[in-house]
Design an enzyme around this catalytic site. Sequence first.
Site, mmCIF file in Angstrom:
data_model
loop_
_atom_site.group_PDB
_atom_site.id
_atom_site.type_symbol
_atom_site.label_atom_id
_atom_site.label_comp_id
_atom_site.label_asym_id
_atom_site.label_seq_id
_atom_site.Cartn_x
_atom_site.Cartn_y
_atom_site.Cartn_z
ATOM 1 N N CYS A 111 93.370 1.741 5.516
ATOM 2 C CA CYS A 111 93.141 2.494 4.282
ATOM 3 C C CYS A 111 93.991 1.886 3.169
ATOM 4 C CB CYS A 111 93.530 3.957 4.492
ATOM 5 S SG CYS A 111 93.236 5.005 3.060
ATOM 6 N N HIS A 154 84.392 7.488 5.747
ATOM 7 C CA HIS A 154 85.811 7.281 5.419
ATOM 8 C C HIS A 154 86.070 7.691 3.970
ATOM 9 C CE1 HIS A 154 89.722 4.895 5.606
ATOM 10 N NE2 HIS A 154 89.563 5.103 4.320
ATOM 11 N N GLU A 155 85.144 7.285 3.068
ATOM 12 C CA GLU A 155 85.338 7.614 1.639
ATOM 13 C C GLU A 155 85.093 9.102 1.380
ATOM 14 O OE1 GLU A 155 86.348 3.831 1.528
ATOM 15 O OE2 GLU A 155 86.837 5.455 0.154
HETATM 16 O O1 K2U Z 1 89.146 4.086 1.461
HETATM 17 C C1 K2U Z 1 89.801 3.069 1.632
HETATM 18 O O2 K2U Z 1 91.034 3.076 1.815
HETATM 19 C C2 K2U Z 1 89.104 1.753 1.738
HETATM 20 C C3 K2U Z 1 89.056 1.274 3.150
HETATM 21 C C4 K2U Z 1 87.736 1.751 3.684
HETATM 22 C C5 K2U Z 1 87.482 1.599 5.145
HETATM 23 C C6 K2U Z 1 88.464 1.300 6.058
HETATM 24 C C7 K2U Z 1 88.152 1.163 7.412
HETATM 25 C C8 K2U Z 1 86.872 1.356 7.852
HETATM 26 C C9 K2U Z 1 85.897 1.649 6.948
HETATM 27 C C10 K2U Z 1 86.204 1.773 5.612
HETATM 28 C C11 K2U Z 1 89.284 -0.228 3.058
HETATM 29 O O3 K2U Z 1 88.087 -0.869 2.893
HETATM 30 S S1 K2U Z 1 90.259 -0.853 4.352
HETATM 31 C C12 K2U Z 1 90.005 -2.517 4.382
HETATM 32 C C13 K2U Z 1 88.781 -2.960 5.132
HETATM 33 C C14 K2U Z 1 88.131 -4.091 4.718
HETATM 34 C C15 K2U Z 1 87.020 -4.535 5.416
HETATM 35 C C16 K2U Z 1 86.547 -3.852 6.531
HETATM 36 C C17 K2U Z 1 87.192 -2.708 6.950
HETATM 37 C C18 K2U Z 1 88.325 -2.258 6.245
HETATM 38 NI NI NI Z 2 90.966 5.097 2.768
#
Ligand code: K2U
Ligand code: NI
Length: 184
Positions: A111, A154-155
């Site tokens: 995250c 997640h979002e």
């Molecule tokens: O909401 C956030 O913090 C963004 C996250 C979203 C996310 C994390 C894990 C699994 C699904 C969504 C960031 O994208 S974390 C970085 C990342 C980059 C590529 C693939 C997975 C996670």
């Molecule tokens: Ni997150």
Amino acid sequence: MLTMTDIIRDGHPTLREKAQEVALPISADDKKTIDEMLEFLKNSQDEKMAAKYKLRSGVGIAAPQINISKRMLVIHFYDDQKDTYVTHQLINPKIVSHSVEMAYLPQGEGCLSVDENIPGLVHRYARVTVSAFTPDGEQVKHRFNGFTAIVLQHELDHLNGVMFYDHIDKKDPLTPKPGAIELK
Ligand code: K2U
Ligand code: NI
């Protein structure tokens, strides 16, 4: 442009709030915000921009992560199976139906608002149907599966004050639940 200094970190109270519905039609301010959120994701995935501005790569971001407690989220990433970008700017998103089946990323989740790694499987619905509004005020309905469904959930969690590690089984963090689909 948004940088990592605009992203609040775990422990900030806004990350645990239930975000407010966005008034429609969307204001110019909210439109600017959701566009800056998309720009951030694109920049974070651009090698030169990410290096120059020290951006952590993100495939999704929710408004509470930039301390705006409003129900807006953006997902943006390259889907190499479909050979195209998946891009959604969603306002007041709502899961209207979902599969019984669960899915998880074998590597767990991270995250942008959590600086340390927290190992453990995050089980989410394998398929979700989401109703939302676009920045142009159009009501849309999307059926998501696979990685897109994981990112969306997640979002959406961020809009409800939920962090990914809330879903990790403390006693047995690395054991997949029976019947859950491992996503490649
Ligand atoms: O909401 C956030 O913090 C963004 C996250 C979203 C996310 C994390 C894990 C699994 C699904 C969504 C960031 O994208 S974390 C970085 C990342 C980059 C590529 C693939 C997975 C996670
Ligand atoms: Ni997150």
